[in-house]
Design an enzyme around this catalytic site. Structure first.
Site, short mmCIF file in Angstrom:
data_model
loop_
_atom_site.label_atom_id
_atom_site.label_comp_id
_atom_site.label_asym_id
_atom_site.label_seq_id
_atom_site.Cartn_x
_atom_site.Cartn_y
_atom_site.Cartn_z
N GLU A 22 -4.55 17.50 -9.87
CA GLU A 22 -5.03 17.83 -11.21
C GLU A 22 -6.51 18.18 -11.27
O GLU A 22 -7.26 17.60 -12.03
CB GLU A 22 -4.75 16.66 -12.16
N ASN B 132 -0.72 21.06 -20.07
CA ASN B 132 -1.08 20.41 -21.33
C ASN B 132 -0.99 21.33 -22.53
O ASN B 132 -1.48 20.99 -23.61
CB ASN B 132 -2.50 19.83 -21.24
N LYS C 289 7.33 23.46 -12.97
CA LYS C 289 6.47 22.29 -12.71
C LYS C 289 6.12 22.21 -11.23
O LYS C 289 4.97 21.94 -10.86
CB LYS C 289 7.14 21.01 -13.20
N HIS D 59 -1.31 15.24 -28.74
CA HIS D 59 -1.78 13.88 -28.45
C HIS D 59 -2.51 13.27 -29.64
O HIS D 59 -2.34 12.09 -29.95
CB HIS D 59 -2.73 13.88 -27.26
N ARG E 117 0.82 -1.24 0.00
CA ARG E 117 0.00 0.00 0.00
C ARG E 117 0.84 1.27 0.00
O ARG E 117 0.39 2.33 0.43
CB ARG E 117 -0.96 0.03 1.18
N HIS F 149 -0.43 19.97 -25.98
CA HIS F 149 -0.71 18.55 -25.90
C HIS F 149 -2.05 18.15 -26.51
O HIS F 149 -2.25 16.97 -26.80
CB HIS F 149 -0.65 18.08 -24.43
N LYS G 40 2.67 11.65 -10.63
CA LYS G 40 1.84 10.79 -11.48
C LYS G 40 2.64 9.55 -11.87
O LYS G 40 3.75 9.66 -12.38
CB LYS G 40 1.41 11.55 -12.75
N HIS H 253 7.09 11.93 -28.24
CA HIS H 253 6.08 12.76 -27.58
C HIS H 253 6.42 14.25 -27.70
O HIS H 253 5.58 15.06 -28.09
CB HIS H 253 5.96 12.32 -26.12
N ARG I 284 -3.33 22.57 -13.04
CA ARG I 284 -2.39 21.64 -13.66
C ARG I 284 -2.67 21.43 -15.15
O ARG I 284 -1.81 21.01 -15.91
CB ARG I 284 -2.41 20.31 -12.89
N GLU J 196 9.29 20.31 -23.85
CA GLU J 196 8.61 20.60 -22.56
C GLU J 196 9.27 21.81 -21.89
O GLU J 196 8.59 22.59 -21.23
CB GLU J 196 8.66 19.38 -21.62
N1 LIG Z 1 4.35 10.88 -14.88
C1 LIG Z 1 4.25 11.96 -15.62
O1 LIG Z 1 3.83 13.02 -15.14
C2 LIG Z 1 4.70 11.90 -17.04
C3 LIG Z 1 4.85 13.09 -17.77
C4 LIG Z 1 5.33 13.00 -19.08
C5 LIG Z 1 5.63 11.77 -19.63
N2 LIG Z 1 5.47 10.63 -18.89
C6 LIG Z 1 5.83 9.30 -19.44
O2 LIG Z 1 7.22 9.29 -19.69
C7 LIG Z 1 7.49 8.33 -20.72
C8 LIG Z 1 8.52 8.89 -21.68
O3 LIG Z 1 9.70 9.15 -20.98
P1 LIG Z 1 11.08 9.46 -21.72
O4 LIG Z 1 10.86 10.43 -22.79
O5 LIG Z 1 12.06 9.76 -20.65
O6 LIG Z 1 11.42 8.10 -22.47
P2 LIG Z 1 12.12 6.73 -22.02
O7 LIG Z 1 12.02 6.51 -20.58
O8 LIG Z 1 11.58 5.67 -22.91
O9 LIG Z 1 13.65 6.99 -22.40
C9 LIG Z 1 13.98 7.22 -23.73
C10 LIG Z 1 15.18 6.38 -24.17
O10 LIG Z 1 16.38 6.92 -23.66
C11 LIG Z 1 17.16 5.93 -23.02
N3 LIG Z 1 17.90 6.62 -21.96
C12 LIG Z 1 17.39 7.15 -20.84
N4 LIG Z 1 18.32 7.85 -20.19
C13 LIG Z 1 19.46 7.75 -20.89
C14 LIG Z 1 20.77 8.29 -20.74
N5 LIG Z 1 21.07 9.12 -19.74
N6 LIG Z 1 21.70 7.97 -21.67
C15 LIG Z 1 21.37 7.20 -22.72
N7 LIG Z 1 20.15 6.69 -22.94
C16 LIG Z 1 19.20 6.96 -22.03
C17 LIG Z 1 16.14 4.92 -22.55
O11 LIG Z 1 16.72 3.65 -22.39
C18 LIG Z 1 15.14 4.94 -23.70
O12 LIG Z 1 15.57 4.12 -24.74
C19 LIG Z 1 6.16 7.98 -21.35
O13 LIG Z 1 5.80 6.69 -20.94
C20 LIG Z 1 5.20 9.00 -20.77
O14 LIG Z 1 3.89 8.49 -20.62
C21 LIG Z 1 5.02 10.69 -17.62
ZN LIG Z 2 4.30 16.12 -22.36
#
Ligand SMILES: NC(=O)c1ccc[n+]([C@@H]2O[C@H](COP(=O)([O-])OP(=O)(O)OC[C@H]3O[C@@H](n4cnc5c(N)ncnc54)[C@H](O)[C@@H]3O)[C@@H](O)[C@H]2O)c1
Ligand SMILES: [Zn+2]
Length: 361
Positions: free
Chosen positions: A237, A245, A227, A252, A119, A248, A141, A265, A241, A183
Protein backbone atom coordinates in the site's frame (compact mmCIF):
# COMPACT_ATOMS: atom_id res chain seq x y z
CA UNK A 1 -7.43 -19.94 -11.01
CA UNK A 2 -6.25 -16.39 -10.44
CA UNK A 3 -2.66 -15.86 -9.50
CA UNK A 4 -1.71 -13.13 -7.03
CA UNK A 5 1.83 -12.44 -8.19
CA UNK A 6 4.06 -11.20 -5.40
CA UNK A 7 7.85 -11.15 -5.13
CA UNK A 8 8.15 -13.75 -2.36
CA UNK A 9 4.73 -15.12 -1.52
CA UNK A 10 2.53 -15.60 -4.57
CA UNK A 11 -0.67 -17.56 -4.20
CA UNK A 12 -3.74 -18.66 -6.04
CA UNK A 13 -7.40 -17.78 -5.75
CA UNK A 14 -9.54 -20.77 -6.75
CA UNK A 15 -13.14 -20.00 -7.66
CA UNK A 16 -15.51 -22.89 -8.36
CA UNK A 17 -18.98 -24.02 -7.43
CA UNK A 18 -19.06 -26.72 -4.72
CA UNK A 19 -15.31 -26.40 -4.18
CA UNK A 20 -15.63 -26.43 -0.39
CA UNK A 21 -15.55 -30.22 -0.77
CA UNK A 22 -12.08 -29.90 -2.26
CA UNK A 23 -10.56 -27.77 0.48
CA UNK A 24 -8.37 -30.58 1.81
CA UNK A 25 -7.32 -31.70 -1.63
CA UNK A 26 -6.36 -28.17 -2.63
CA UNK A 27 -4.36 -27.66 0.53
CA UNK A 28 -2.51 -30.97 0.04
CA UNK A 29 -0.65 -29.47 -2.89
CA UNK A 30 0.76 -26.61 -0.80
CA UNK A 31 3.30 -28.53 1.29
CA UNK A 32 1.76 -27.57 4.57
CA UNK A 33 2.25 -29.34 7.90
CA UNK A 34 -0.34 -31.84 9.14
CA UNK A 35 -2.03 -29.68 11.74
CA UNK A 36 -4.89 -27.37 10.86
CA UNK A 37 -6.95 -25.05 13.04
CA UNK A 38 -10.25 -24.12 11.42
CA UNK A 39 -11.62 -20.80 12.71
CA UNK A 40 -15.24 -19.78 12.16
CA UNK A 41 -18.31 -18.53 14.01
CA UNK A 42 -21.19 -20.72 15.27
CA UNK A 43 -23.61 -19.77 12.51
CA UNK A 44 -21.25 -20.23 9.61
CA UNK A 45 -19.86 -23.38 11.19
CA UNK A 46 -23.36 -24.82 11.44
CA UNK A 47 -23.76 -24.47 7.67
CA UNK A 48 -20.30 -25.34 6.39
CA UNK A 49 -18.03 -26.47 9.23
CA UNK A 50 -18.57 -30.22 8.95
CA UNK A 51 -18.08 -30.17 5.20
CA UNK A 52 -14.79 -28.29 5.51
CA UNK A 53 -13.53 -30.57 8.28
CA UNK A 54 -14.49 -33.74 6.41
CA UNK A 55 -12.60 -32.57 3.35
CA UNK A 56 -9.52 -31.69 5.41
CA UNK A 57 -9.56 -35.02 7.24
CA UNK A 58 -9.99 -36.91 4.00
CA UNK A 59 -6.83 -35.29 2.74
CA UNK A 60 -4.96 -36.47 5.83
CA UNK A 61 -4.92 -33.29 7.91
CA UNK A 62 -5.26 -33.35 11.69
CA UNK A 63 -8.01 -30.82 12.37
CA UNK A 64 -9.04 -28.79 15.39
CA UNK A 65 -11.72 -26.11 15.16
CA UNK A 66 -12.75 -23.07 17.11
CA UNK A 67 -15.73 -20.74 16.83
CA UNK A 68 -15.42 -17.10 17.81
CA UNK A 69 -18.61 -15.20 18.68
CA UNK A 70 -20.12 -13.49 15.61
CA UNK A 71 -19.90 -9.81 14.77
CA UNK A 72 -17.59 -6.85 14.37
CA UNK A 73 -18.01 -6.26 18.12
CA UNK A 74 -15.78 -9.27 18.73
CA UNK A 75 -13.08 -8.23 16.29
CA UNK A 76 -10.83 -7.50 19.25
CA UNK A 77 -7.51 -8.43 20.69
CA UNK A 78 -9.37 -10.52 23.24
CA UNK A 79 -10.54 -12.85 20.47
CA UNK A 80 -6.96 -13.13 19.20
CA UNK A 81 -5.87 -14.13 22.70
CA UNK A 82 -8.47 -16.93 22.54
CA UNK A 83 -7.02 -18.11 19.24
CA UNK A 84 -3.52 -18.13 20.74
CA UNK A 85 -4.81 -20.26 23.62
CA UNK A 86 -6.35 -22.73 21.18
CA UNK A 87 -3.17 -22.73 19.07
CA UNK A 88 -1.18 -23.60 22.18
CA UNK A 89 -3.58 -26.31 23.33
CA UNK A 90 -3.39 -27.92 19.93
CA UNK A 91 0.38 -27.45 19.69
CA UNK A 92 0.31 -25.64 16.36
CA UNK A 93 3.78 -25.51 14.85
CA UNK A 94 5.55 -23.27 12.35
CA UNK A 95 4.38 -25.53 9.54
CA UNK A 96 0.75 -25.59 10.74
CA UNK A 97 -2.14 -23.76 9.10
CA UNK A 98 -5.08 -21.71 10.26
CA UNK A 99 -8.10 -21.84 7.96
CA UNK A 100 -10.50 -18.88 8.11
CA UNK A 101 -14.04 -19.99 7.28
CA UNK A 102 -16.18 -16.85 7.39
CA UNK A 103 -16.66 -13.25 6.40
CA UNK A 104 -14.20 -10.40 6.70
CA UNK A 105 -14.36 -10.38 10.48
CA UNK A 106 -13.25 -14.01 10.81
CA UNK A 107 -10.78 -13.62 7.94
CA UNK A 108 -9.08 -10.54 9.40
CA UNK A 109 -8.79 -12.08 12.86
CA UNK A 110 -7.61 -15.49 11.71
CA UNK A 111 -5.10 -13.83 9.41
CA UNK A 112 -3.76 -11.72 12.24
CA UNK A 113 -3.51 -14.66 14.65
CA UNK A 114 -1.66 -16.63 11.96
CA UNK A 115 0.61 -13.65 11.22
CA UNK A 116 1.73 -13.44 14.81
CA UNK A 117 1.60 -16.98 16.25
CA UNK A 118 5.19 -18.28 16.29
CA UNK A 119 6.05 -15.17 14.21
CA UNK A 120 3.88 -16.38 11.40
CA UNK A 121 2.23 -19.63 10.36
CA UNK A 122 0.23 -20.46 7.22
CA UNK A 123 -3.25 -19.16 6.67
CA UNK A 124 -5.80 -20.26 4.07
CA UNK A 125 -8.81 -18.03 3.46
CA UNK A 126 -12.22 -19.57 2.76
CA UNK A 127 -14.42 -16.46 2.50
CA UNK A 128 -18.17 -16.91 2.96
CA UNK A 129 -19.49 -13.37 2.34
CA UNK A 130 -19.38 -11.59 -1.01
CA UNK A 131 -17.31 -8.81 0.55
CA UNK A 132 -14.75 -11.25 1.89
CA UNK A 133 -14.58 -13.09 -1.46
CA UNK A 134 -13.87 -10.04 -3.58
CA UNK A 135 -12.04 -7.91 -1.06
CA UNK A 136 -10.90 -8.81 2.45
CA UNK A 137 -9.63 -12.36 1.81
CA UNK A 138 -7.26 -11.12 -0.90
CA UNK A 139 -4.28 -8.90 -0.30
CA UNK A 140 -2.93 -9.90 3.09
CA UNK A 141 -4.28 -7.12 5.27
CA UNK A 142 -5.18 -8.62 8.65
CA UNK A 143 -6.05 -7.14 12.01
CA UNK A 144 -8.43 -6.23 14.78
CA UNK A 145 -10.09 -3.09 16.13
CA UNK A 146 -8.92 -0.99 19.05
CA UNK A 147 -11.65 0.43 21.34
CA UNK A 148 -10.79 3.84 19.85
CA UNK A 149 -10.64 2.94 16.18
CA UNK A 150 -11.25 0.35 13.49
CA UNK A 151 -8.40 -1.86 12.25
CA UNK A 152 -5.76 0.00 14.27
CA UNK A 153 -3.87 -3.19 15.11
CA UNK A 154 -2.71 -5.44 12.31
CA UNK A 155 -0.15 -6.96 10.02
CA UNK A 156 0.37 -7.80 6.39
CA UNK A 157 0.20 -11.57 6.05
CA UNK A 158 -0.65 -13.12 2.69
CA UNK A 159 -2.68 -16.33 2.61
CA UNK A 160 -1.30 -19.49 0.98
CA UNK A 161 -4.54 -20.01 -0.93
CA UNK A 162 -7.96 -18.39 -1.22
CA UNK A 163 -10.76 -20.85 -1.90
CA UNK A 164 -14.05 -19.39 -3.09
CA UNK A 165 -17.16 -21.53 -3.34
CA UNK A 166 -20.02 -19.34 -4.64
CA UNK A 167 -22.53 -21.91 -3.36
CA UNK A 168 -22.06 -20.64 0.20
CA UNK A 169 -23.53 -17.29 -0.81
CA UNK A 170 -26.96 -18.92 -0.92
CA UNK A 171 -27.29 -18.64 2.85
CA UNK A 172 -25.97 -15.08 3.01
CA UNK A 173 -28.63 -12.49 3.95
CA UNK A 174 -29.59 -10.23 1.02
CA UNK A 175 -28.44 -7.09 2.78
CA UNK A 176 -24.95 -8.57 3.21
CA UNK A 177 -24.90 -9.63 -0.43
CA UNK A 178 -25.86 -6.16 -1.62
CA UNK A 179 -23.18 -4.59 0.55
CA UNK A 180 -20.61 -6.83 -1.13
CA UNK A 181 -21.95 -5.80 -4.54
CA UNK A 182 -20.85 -2.23 -3.78
CA UNK A 183 -17.21 -3.39 -3.88
CA UNK A 184 -17.92 -5.34 -7.09
CA UNK A 185 -19.32 -2.19 -8.74
CA UNK A 186 -16.23 -0.38 -7.44
CA UNK A 187 -13.96 -2.71 -9.41
CA UNK A 188 -16.04 -2.04 -12.50
CA UNK A 189 -15.44 1.69 -12.16
CA UNK A 190 -11.78 1.72 -11.11
CA UNK A 191 -10.40 -1.14 -13.20
CA UNK A 192 -12.64 -3.31 -15.33
CA UNK A 193 -15.08 -1.74 -17.79
CA UNK A 194 -16.10 -5.18 -19.03
CA UNK A 195 -17.23 -6.14 -15.54
CA UNK A 196 -19.22 -2.93 -15.40
CA UNK A 197 -21.09 -3.63 -18.64
CA UNK A 198 -21.73 -7.18 -17.54
CA UNK A 199 -23.37 -5.90 -14.35
CA UNK A 200 -25.40 -3.43 -16.37
CA UNK A 201 -26.69 -6.25 -18.55
CA UNK A 202 -27.74 -8.40 -15.56
CA UNK A 203 -31.17 -8.21 -14.01
CA UNK A 204 -31.82 -8.80 -10.32
CA UNK A 205 -28.31 -8.18 -9.19
CA UNK A 206 -29.07 -9.14 -5.60
CA UNK A 207 -30.58 -12.48 -6.62
CA UNK A 208 -27.70 -13.65 -8.80
CA UNK A 209 -26.47 -16.13 -6.27
CA UNK A 210 -29.61 -18.22 -6.47
CA UNK A 211 -30.12 -18.39 -10.17
CA UNK A 212 -27.02 -18.22 -12.25
CA UNK A 213 -23.94 -20.12 -11.11
CA UNK A 214 -21.98 -19.16 -14.23
CA UNK A 215 -22.70 -15.49 -13.96
CA UNK A 216 -21.83 -15.16 -10.29
CA UNK A 217 -18.64 -17.15 -10.87
CA UNK A 218 -17.74 -14.83 -13.71
CA UNK A 219 -18.41 -11.70 -11.67
CA UNK A 220 -16.34 -13.09 -8.79
CA UNK A 221 -13.51 -13.91 -11.18
CA UNK A 222 -13.42 -10.39 -12.62
CA UNK A 223 -13.58 -8.78 -9.18
CA UNK A 224 -10.88 -10.98 -7.66
CA UNK A 225 -8.68 -10.44 -10.71
CA UNK A 226 -9.02 -6.68 -10.26
CA UNK A 227 -7.99 -6.85 -6.62
CA UNK A 228 -5.17 -9.30 -7.41
CA UNK A 229 -3.83 -7.00 -10.16
CA UNK A 230 -3.78 -3.98 -7.89
CA UNK A 231 -2.26 -5.85 -4.93
CA UNK A 232 0.41 -7.41 -7.16
CA UNK A 233 1.48 -3.95 -8.26
CA UNK A 234 1.49 -2.52 -4.74
CA UNK A 235 1.66 -5.18 -2.02
CA UNK A 236 2.26 -2.89 0.97
CA UNK A 237 0.00 0.00 0.00
CA UNK A 238 2.52 2.62 -1.01
CA UNK A 239 0.74 3.93 -4.10
CA UNK A 240 -1.63 2.28 -6.54
CA UNK A 241 -3.52 0.38 -3.86
CA UNK A 242 -5.09 3.72 -2.90
CA UNK A 243 -7.47 3.39 -5.85
CA UNK A 244 -9.24 0.60 -3.97
CA UNK A 245 -10.50 3.38 -1.73
CA UNK A 246 -12.82 4.70 -4.42
CA UNK A 247 -16.05 5.69 -2.66
CA UNK A 248 -14.41 5.17 0.71
CA UNK A 249 -13.39 8.76 1.54
CA UNK A 250 -16.93 10.01 2.09
CA UNK A 251 -18.09 6.45 2.79
CA UNK A 252 -15.85 6.17 5.84
CA UNK A 253 -16.91 9.59 7.13
CA UNK A 254 -20.59 8.64 6.88
CA UNK A 255 -19.93 5.26 8.50
CA UNK A 256 -18.14 6.77 11.45
CA UNK A 257 -20.70 9.57 11.89
CA UNK A 258 -23.48 7.00 12.11
CA UNK A 259 -21.53 5.01 14.68
CA UNK A 260 -20.88 2.02 12.35
CA UNK A 261 -24.38 0.82 13.18
CA UNK A 262 -26.85 2.34 10.77
CA UNK A 263 -25.12 1.40 7.53
CA UNK A 264 -23.23 -1.64 6.32
CA UNK A 265 -19.79 -0.74 5.03
CA UNK A 266 -20.84 -1.46 1.44
CA UNK A 267 -23.89 0.76 1.78
CA UNK A 268 -21.69 3.65 2.89
CA UNK A 269 -19.34 2.93 -0.03
CA UNK A 270 -22.30 3.08 -2.42
CA UNK A 271 -23.17 6.57 -1.16
CA UNK A 272 -19.48 7.48 -1.30
CA UNK A 273 -19.25 6.39 -4.94
CA UNK A 274 -22.27 8.50 -5.87
CA UNK A 275 -20.60 11.48 -4.19
CA UNK A 276 -17.17 10.88 -5.73
CA UNK A 277 -18.71 10.41 -9.17
CA UNK A 278 -20.49 13.74 -8.91
CA UNK A 279 -17.33 15.47 -7.63
CA UNK A 280 -15.51 14.13 -10.69
CA UNK A 281 -18.22 15.58 -12.94
CA UNK A 282 -18.05 18.97 -11.19
CA UNK A 283 -14.29 19.04 -11.70
CA UNK A 284 -14.67 18.21 -15.37
CA UNK A 285 -12.93 14.85 -15.01
CA UNK A 286 -15.83 12.55 -15.79
CA UNK A 287 -18.82 12.49 -18.17
CA UNK A 288 -22.21 13.09 -16.63
CA UNK A 289 -23.68 10.12 -18.55
CA UNK A 290 -21.15 7.78 -16.97
CA UNK A 291 -22.01 8.92 -13.44
CA UNK A 292 -25.62 8.27 -14.26
CA UNK A 293 -24.78 4.77 -15.41
CA UNK A 294 -22.88 4.19 -12.19
CA UNK A 295 -25.72 5.48 -10.05
CA UNK A 296 -28.28 3.40 -11.92
CA UNK A 297 -26.24 0.29 -11.18
CA UNK A 298 -25.95 1.14 -7.48
CA UNK A 299 -29.68 1.72 -7.38
CA UNK A 300 -30.47 -1.48 -9.25
CA UNK A 301 -28.51 -3.41 -6.61
CA UNK A 302 -30.81 -1.97 -3.95
CA UNK A 303 -28.08 0.11 -2.33
CA UNK A 304 -28.80 3.60 -0.98
CA UNK A 305 -27.70 6.55 -3.12
CA UNK A 306 -28.64 9.33 -0.70
CA UNK A 307 -27.23 10.33 2.67
CA UNK A 308 -29.11 8.88 5.62
CA UNK A 309 -31.42 11.32 7.37
CA UNK A 310 -29.90 13.31 10.15
CA UNK A 311 -26.34 13.20 8.87
CA UNK A 312 -25.05 16.74 8.84
CA UNK A 313 -23.02 17.89 5.86
CA UNK A 314 -20.68 20.05 7.92
CA UNK A 315 -20.07 17.06 10.19
CA UNK A 316 -18.99 15.05 7.14
CA UNK A 317 -16.63 17.83 6.08
CA UNK A 318 -15.20 17.96 9.60
CA UNK A 319 -14.75 14.18 9.63
CA UNK A 320 -12.83 14.40 6.33
CA UNK A 321 -10.56 17.06 7.82
CA UNK A 322 -9.94 14.91 10.88
CA UNK A 323 -9.03 12.00 8.66
CA UNK A 324 -6.68 14.28 6.76
CA UNK A 325 -4.92 15.29 9.99
CA UNK A 326 -4.52 11.67 10.94
CA UNK A 327 -2.84 11.01 7.62
CA UNK A 328 -0.93 14.35 7.84
CA UNK A 329 -1.90 15.39 4.35
CA UNK A 330 -4.74 16.57 2.20
CA UNK A 331 -8.12 14.94 1.87
CA UNK A 332 -7.46 12.44 -0.87
CA UNK A 333 -10.14 11.46 -3.39
CA UNK A 334 -10.16 8.70 -5.94
CA UNK A 335 -12.11 10.08 -8.91
CA UNK A 336 -13.21 8.34 -12.10
CA UNK A 337 -12.06 9.64 -15.46
CA UNK A 338 -13.95 6.99 -17.44
CA UNK A 339 -15.60 3.68 -16.64
CA UNK A 340 -12.65 1.44 -15.80
CA UNK A 341 -10.15 4.19 -14.91
CA UNK A 342 -9.59 6.58 -12.00
CA UNK A 343 -7.19 9.23 -10.84
CA UNK A 344 -6.14 10.12 -7.28
CA UNK A 345 -6.19 13.77 -6.26
CA UNK A 346 -5.96 15.90 -3.15
CA UNK A 347 -7.08 19.02 -5.02
CA UNK A 348 -10.82 18.93 -4.40
CA UNK A 349 -12.15 22.30 -3.14
CA UNK A 350 -14.20 21.98 0.06
CA UNK A 351 -16.98 23.97 -1.56
CA UNK A 352 -17.32 21.37 -4.30
CA UNK A 353 -17.61 18.62 -1.68
CA UNK A 354 -20.22 20.65 0.18
CA UNK A 355 -22.24 21.32 -2.94
CA UNK A 356 -22.21 17.68 -4.01
CA UNK A 357 -23.22 16.48 -0.54
CA UNK A 358 -26.16 18.92 -0.57
CA UNK A 359 -27.36 17.15 -3.68
CA UNK A 360 -27.33 13.84 -1.81
CA UNK A 361 -29.55 14.96 1.02
N1 LIG B 1 -8.51 -7.12 5.18
C1 LIG B 1 -9.04 -6.33 4.28
O1 LIG B 1 -8.41 -5.97 3.27
C2 LIG B 1 -10.46 -5.88 4.46
C3 LIG B 1 -11.13 -5.26 3.41
C4 LIG B 1 -12.47 -4.92 3.59
C5 LIG B 1 -13.10 -5.17 4.80
N2 LIG B 1 -12.41 -5.78 5.81
C6 LIG B 1 -13.07 -6.11 7.10
O2 LIG B 1 -14.09 -7.05 6.84
C7 LIG B 1 -15.08 -6.95 7.86
C8 LIG B 1 -16.46 -7.04 7.25
O3 LIG B 1 -16.60 -8.28 6.62
P1 LIG B 1 -18.01 -8.86 6.14
O4 LIG B 1 -18.73 -7.81 5.43
O5 LIG B 1 -17.72 -10.13 5.46
O6 LIG B 1 -18.82 -9.06 7.49
P2 LIG B 1 -18.86 -10.24 8.58
O7 LIG B 1 -17.64 -11.04 8.58
O8 LIG B 1 -19.27 -9.61 9.86
O9 LIG B 1 -20.07 -11.15 8.05
C9 LIG B 1 -21.34 -10.58 7.96
C10 LIG B 1 -22.41 -11.49 8.58
O10 LIG B 1 -22.70 -12.57 7.70
C11 LIG B 1 -22.64 -13.81 8.39
N3 LIG B 1 -22.22 -14.79 7.38
C12 LIG B 1 -21.01 -14.88 6.81
N4 LIG B 1 -21.04 -15.78 5.82
C13 LIG B 1 -22.28 -16.29 5.77
C14 LIG B 1 -22.93 -17.25 4.94
N5 LIG B 1 -22.30 -17.82 3.91
N6 LIG B 1 -24.23 -17.54 5.18
C15 LIG B 1 -24.89 -16.89 6.17
N7 LIG B 1 -24.34 -15.96 6.97
C16 LIG B 1 -23.05 -15.66 6.77
C17 LIG B 1 -21.67 -13.56 9.51
O11 LIG B 1 -21.88 -14.45 10.57
C18 LIG B 1 -22.00 -12.12 9.89
O12 LIG B 1 -23.11 -12.09 10.75
C19 LIG B 1 -14.81 -5.65 8.60
O13 LIG B 1 -14.27 -5.96 9.86
C20 LIG B 1 -13.77 -4.95 7.74
O14 LIG B 1 -12.88 -4.16 8.49
C21 LIG B 1 -11.12 -6.13 5.65
ZN1 LIG C 1 -14.51 -1.39 1.35
Amino acid sequence: MINVNLPSNSYEIAIASASLDQLGEQMSGLQLGKKVLLVSNPMIFKHYGEKAIASLKNAGFEVASYNLPPGERYKTFNSIQKLYDVALENRLERSSTMVALGGGVIGDMTGFAAATWLRGINVVQVPTTLLAMVDSAIGGKTGVNHPHGKNLIGAFHQPRRVLIDPEVLKTLPTREFRAGMAEVIKYGIIWDAELFTQLEASKHLDQLRYVKADLITNILTHSCQAKADVVAKDEKESGLRAILNYGHTIGHAVESLTGYRLLKHGEAVGIGMVAAGQIAVELGLWQKEDTERQNALIQKTGLPTKLPEGVDIEAIIAALQLDKKVKSGQVRFVLPTQIGAVTVTDQVPTDTIRQVLRGLH
